[in-house]
Design a protein around this motif. Structure first.
Motif, PDB file in Angstrom:
ATOM      1  N   LEU A  16       0.874  -1.168   0.000  1.00  0.00           N
ATOM      2  CA  LEU A  16       0.000   0.000   0.000  1.00  0.00           C
ATOM      3  C   LEU A  16       0.911   1.217   0.000  1.00  0.00           C
ATOM      4  N   ALA A  17       1.260   1.685  -1.196  1.00  0.00           N
ATOM      5  CA  ALA A  17       2.318   2.684  -1.341  1.00  0.00           C
ATOM      6  C   ALA A  17       1.848   4.102  -1.012  1.00  0.00           C
ATOM      7  N   CYS A  18       0.604   4.442  -1.355  1.00  0.00           N
ATOM      8  CA  CYS A  18       0.089   5.801  -1.125  1.00  0.00           C
ATOM      9  C   CYS A  18      -1.351   5.713  -0.660  1.00  0.00           C
ATOM     10  N   LEU A  19      -1.731   6.642   0.191  1.00  0.00           N
ATOM     11  CA  LEU A  19      -3.117   6.694   0.666  1.00  0.00           C
ATOM     12  C   LEU A  19      -3.501   8.133   0.978  1.00  0.00           C
ATOM     13  N   SER A  20      -4.563   8.608   0.363  1.00  0.00           N
ATOM     14  CA  SER A  20      -5.118   9.924   0.671  1.00  0.00           C
ATOM     15  C   SER A  20      -6.553   9.745   1.157  1.00  0.00           C
ATOM     16  N   ILE A  21      -6.920  10.515   2.169  1.00  0.00           N
ATOM     17  CA  ILE A  21      -8.252  10.403   2.764  1.00  0.00           C
ATOM     18  C   ILE A  21      -8.950  11.753   2.682  1.00  0.00           C
ATOM     19  N   HIS A  22     -10.180  11.745   2.213  1.00  0.00           N
ATOM     20  CA  HIS A  22     -10.995  12.953   2.116  1.00  0.00           C
ATOM     21  C   HIS A  22     -12.376  12.678   2.724  1.00  0.00           C
ATOM     22  N   LYS A  23     -13.071  13.720   3.095  1.00  0.00           N
ATOM     23  CA  LYS A  23     -14.436  13.595   3.629  1.00  0.00           C
ATOM     24  C   LYS A  23     -15.399  14.139   2.582  1.00  0.00           C
ATOM     25  N   VAL A  24     -16.316  13.273   2.128  1.00  0.00           N
ATOM     26  CA  VAL A  24     -17.270  13.652   1.091  1.00  0.00           C
ATOM     27  C   VAL A  24     -18.669  13.617   1.685  1.00  0.00           C
ATOM     28  N   GLY A  25     -19.275  14.793   1.805  1.00  0.00           N
ATOM     29  CA  GLY A  25     -20.625  14.877   2.333  1.00  0.00           C
ATOM     30  C   GLY A  25     -21.663  14.792   1.227  1.00  0.00           C
ATOM     31  N   ASN A  26     -22.924  14.968   1.616  1.00  0.00           N
ATOM     32  CA  ASN A  26     -24.026  14.973   0.665  1.00  0.00           C
ATOM     33  C   ASN A  26     -24.244  16.402   0.174  1.00  0.00           C
ATOM     34  N   ALA A  27     -24.008  16.613  -1.110  1.00  0.00           N
ATOM     35  CA  ALA A  27     -24.081  17.981  -1.659  1.00  0.00           C
ATOM     36  C   ALA A  27     -25.480  18.564  -1.536  1.00  0.00           C
ATOM     37  N   SER A  28     -26.512  17.725  -1.696  1.00  0.00           N
ATOM     38  CA  SER A  28     -27.889  18.236  -1.636  1.00  0.00           C
ATOM     39  C   SER A  28     -28.288  18.631  -0.218  1.00  0.00           C
ATOM     40  N   GLN A  29     -27.564  18.099   0.783  1.00  0.00           N
ATOM     41  CA  GLN A  29     -27.834  18.459   2.182  1.00  0.00           C
ATOM     42  C   GLN A  29     -26.889  19.555   2.670  1.00  0.00           C
ATOM     43  N   GLU A  30     -26.145  20.129   1.728  1.00  0.00           N
ATOM     44  CA  GLU A  30     -25.180  21.194   2.022  1.00  0.00           C
ATOM     45  C   GLU A  30     -24.102  20.737   3.008  1.00  0.00           C
ATOM     46  N   GLU A  31     -23.779  19.433   2.952  1.00  0.00           N
ATOM     47  CA  GLU A  31     -22.659  18.927   3.739  1.00  0.00           C
ATOM     48  C   GLU A  31     -21.363  19.217   2.995  1.00  0.00           C
ATOM     49  N   ALA A  32     -20.289  19.337   3.736  1.00  0.00           N
ATOM     50  CA  ALA A  32     -19.035  19.823   3.152  1.00  0.00           C
ATOM     51  C   ALA A  32     -18.252  18.725   2.447  1.00  0.00           C
ATOM     52  N   LEU A  33     -17.406  19.168   1.533  1.00  0.00           N
ATOM     53  CA  LEU A  33     -16.350  18.339   0.959  1.00  0.00           C
ATOM     54  C   LEU A  33     -15.044  18.833   1.569  1.00  0.00           C
ATOM     55  N   ILE A  34     -14.362  17.958   2.304  1.00  0.00           N
ATOM     56  CA  ILE A  34     -13.123  18.337   2.973  1.00  0.00           C
ATOM     57  C   ILE A  34     -11.998  17.466   2.422  1.00  0.00           C
ATOM     58  N   CYS A  35     -11.060  18.091   1.758  1.00  0.00           N
ATOM     59  CA  CYS A  35      -9.953  17.357   1.135  1.00  0.00           C
ATOM     60  C   CYS A  35      -8.655  17.554   1.915  1.00  0.00           C
ATOM     61  N   ARG A  79      -3.911   9.187 -15.280  1.00  0.00           N
ATOM     62  CA  ARG A  79      -2.862  10.153 -14.926  1.00  0.00           C
ATOM     63  C   ARG A  79      -2.013   9.638 -13.764  1.00  0.00           C
ATOM     64  N   ILE A  80      -2.639   8.922 -12.838  1.00  0.00           N
ATOM     65  CA  ILE A  80      -1.868   8.353 -11.722  1.00  0.00           C
ATOM     66  C   ILE A  80      -0.955   7.247 -12.224  1.00  0.00           C
ATOM     67  N   PHE A  81      -1.495   6.369 -13.075  1.00  0.00           N
ATOM     68  CA  PHE A  81      -0.676   5.288 -13.602  1.00  0.00           C
ATOM     69  C   PHE A  81       0.490   5.823 -14.443  1.00  0.00           C
ATOM     70  N   GLU A  82       0.265   6.935 -15.133  1.00  0.00           N
ATOM     71  CA  GLU A  82       1.329   7.512 -15.956  1.00  0.00           C
ATOM     72  C   GLU A  82       2.436   8.129 -15.105  1.00  0.00           C
ATOM     73  N   ASN A  83       2.066   8.725 -13.968  1.00  0.00           N
ATOM     74  CA  ASN A  83       3.049   9.384 -13.108  1.00  0.00           C
ATOM     75  C   ASN A  83       2.517   9.384 -11.671  1.00  0.00           C
ATOM     76  N   ARG A  84       3.163   8.619 -10.808  1.00  0.00           N
ATOM     77  CA  ARG A  84       2.677   8.494  -9.432  1.00  0.00           C
ATOM     78  C   ARG A  84       2.735   9.812  -8.682  1.00  0.00           C
ATOM     79  N   ASP A  85       3.522  10.768  -9.143  1.00  0.00           N
ATOM     80  CA  ASP A  85       3.561  12.089  -8.506  1.00  0.00           C
ATOM     81  C   ASP A  85       2.218  12.802  -8.613  1.00  0.00           C
ATOM     82  N   ASN A  86       1.371  12.333  -9.527  1.00  0.00           N
ATOM     83  CA  ASN A  86       0.042  12.938  -9.705  1.00  0.00           C
ATOM     84  C   ASN A  86      -0.980  12.398  -8.715  1.00  0.00           C
TER      85      ASN A  86
END
Length: 350
Positions: A10-29, A79-86
């Protein structure tokens, strides 16, 4: 078939919080990927992500009605497969794309995990893989701990690593066809869940042996249960006998051959001709095509076993399960009671 042990890193892992847009919940990256310093946590995450896929032998591929290149998730993964820096930049794009499609009022917000596996084994091929996982369900855990020589009990909110709600693995192979993709959706039967496969990922089943076997099994079942009774006087026992012969064919053969199946299972020339014509009708009705010859997928047969129901239901009184020789059961009519009956013949009773 996918196994946890086949995912080495498991080389890379990013975690984000995705709410419900119709309930005006936030997207936190997150601003950057998570640093995986603890090997035990890495292994727990690996089990959490991959374990739900271990019973899946079915693959999908990315698609778009107009042009595959217009599929957003396909492009972000490419894009990730082409360059892991992405990796992290594209993980944010994936989170934004999911947020855009999280508008149904019943969609729950949750953590979105984007993972990159530098090496895994899929169908005998070593490839890179990208994982997209979403956790929506929270559980309460009791925590027992020692304090001042006495045990105390507390609770805490967390994620059950045995309950991944939604997941997708994209393997870096067959890019020109939309990659080889495996999908998990624990609530796929609910209407609001179609956004995961259809709107967010935009995937469709690959035309491989699994898909072909599944289609052929369903076609044979529908022909025996629906088409044959319309054309011929056929008893339910004879239908079950044909279903049993069909099940045996798919279990014992390594390759499906339309002519061979028709001759071995149906036998009757008129029924054989009707069966071949029905294949065209079936393909048009379901807008799915499969060849007259293909390798039979054992996992698909196992999953479709319930299709071949070898039971005859008699009013609300009896169920007769027929597993063997059709000649050992006879149907008749009793004039005294004005009722039908079955006569069963056997050698031993257990």
């Amino acid at each position: 078939m996918i196994h946890v042990s086949e995912f080495k890193d498991l080389a890379c892992l990013s975690i984000h919080k995705v709410g419900n847009a119709s309930q005006e919940e936030a997207l936190i990256c997150s601003q950057e990927p998570l640093e995986l310093k603890d090997e035990a946590i890495s292994q727990l995450l690996l089990t959490y992500f991959i374990q739900p896929f271990t019973n899946s032998a079915e693959y999908f591929r990315f698609y778009h009605e107009a042009d595959l290149q217009l599929n957003e998730i396909f492009q972000y993964c490419r894009r990730i497969f082409e360059n892991r820096d992405n990796f992290h930049e594209q993980s944010v794009n994936i989170a934004k794309h999911l947020y855009k499609h999280s508008t149904h009022p019943k969609i729950k917000g949750g953590e979105l995990y984007i993972a990159y596996f530098s090496k895994c084994l899929v169908d005998g091929e070593d490839v890179e893989a990208i994982g997209i996982f979403k956790s929506e369900s929270r559980d309460t855990y009791l925590k027992v701990f020692l304090a001042n020589d006495n045990y105390q009990v507390d609770y805490e909110d967390g994620i059950n690593i045995n309950k991944l709600d939604k997941g997708c693995l994209i393997f870096n192979t067959e890019e020109e066809n939309g990659y080889k993709v495996s999908v998990v959706d624990s609530i796929s039967k609910q209407n609001e869940a179609v956004y995961w496969k259809d709107a967010f990922l935009q995937v469709q089943r690959r035309e491989d042996s699994y898909h072909q076997t599944e289609l052929a099994v369903n076609m044979c079942k529908k022909f025996i249960n629906d088409k044959l009774p319309d054309q011929y006087e056929i008893s339910r026992v004879d239908q079950v006998d044909l279903l049993n012969k069909s099940a045996t064919y798919f279990k014992e053969k390594e390759q499906f051959d339309l002519d061979d199946f028709a001759q071995e299972v149906l036998g009757n020339p008129e029924a054989i001709q009707s069966f071949k014509e029905y294949k065209q009708t079936f393909q048009q009705e379901f807008q799915q095509e499969f060849p007259d010859e293909f390798d039979i997928s054992s996992p698909a047969v196992k999953k479709q076993q319930k299709v071949f129901k070898s039971v005859v239901k008699l009013d609300r009184n009896f169920h007769i399960y027929i597993h063997g020789d059709r000649e050992m059961i006879e149907r008749g009519f009793d004039e005294a009671t004005n009722l039908y009956y079955y006569k069963l013949m056997f050698e031993n009773e257990t």
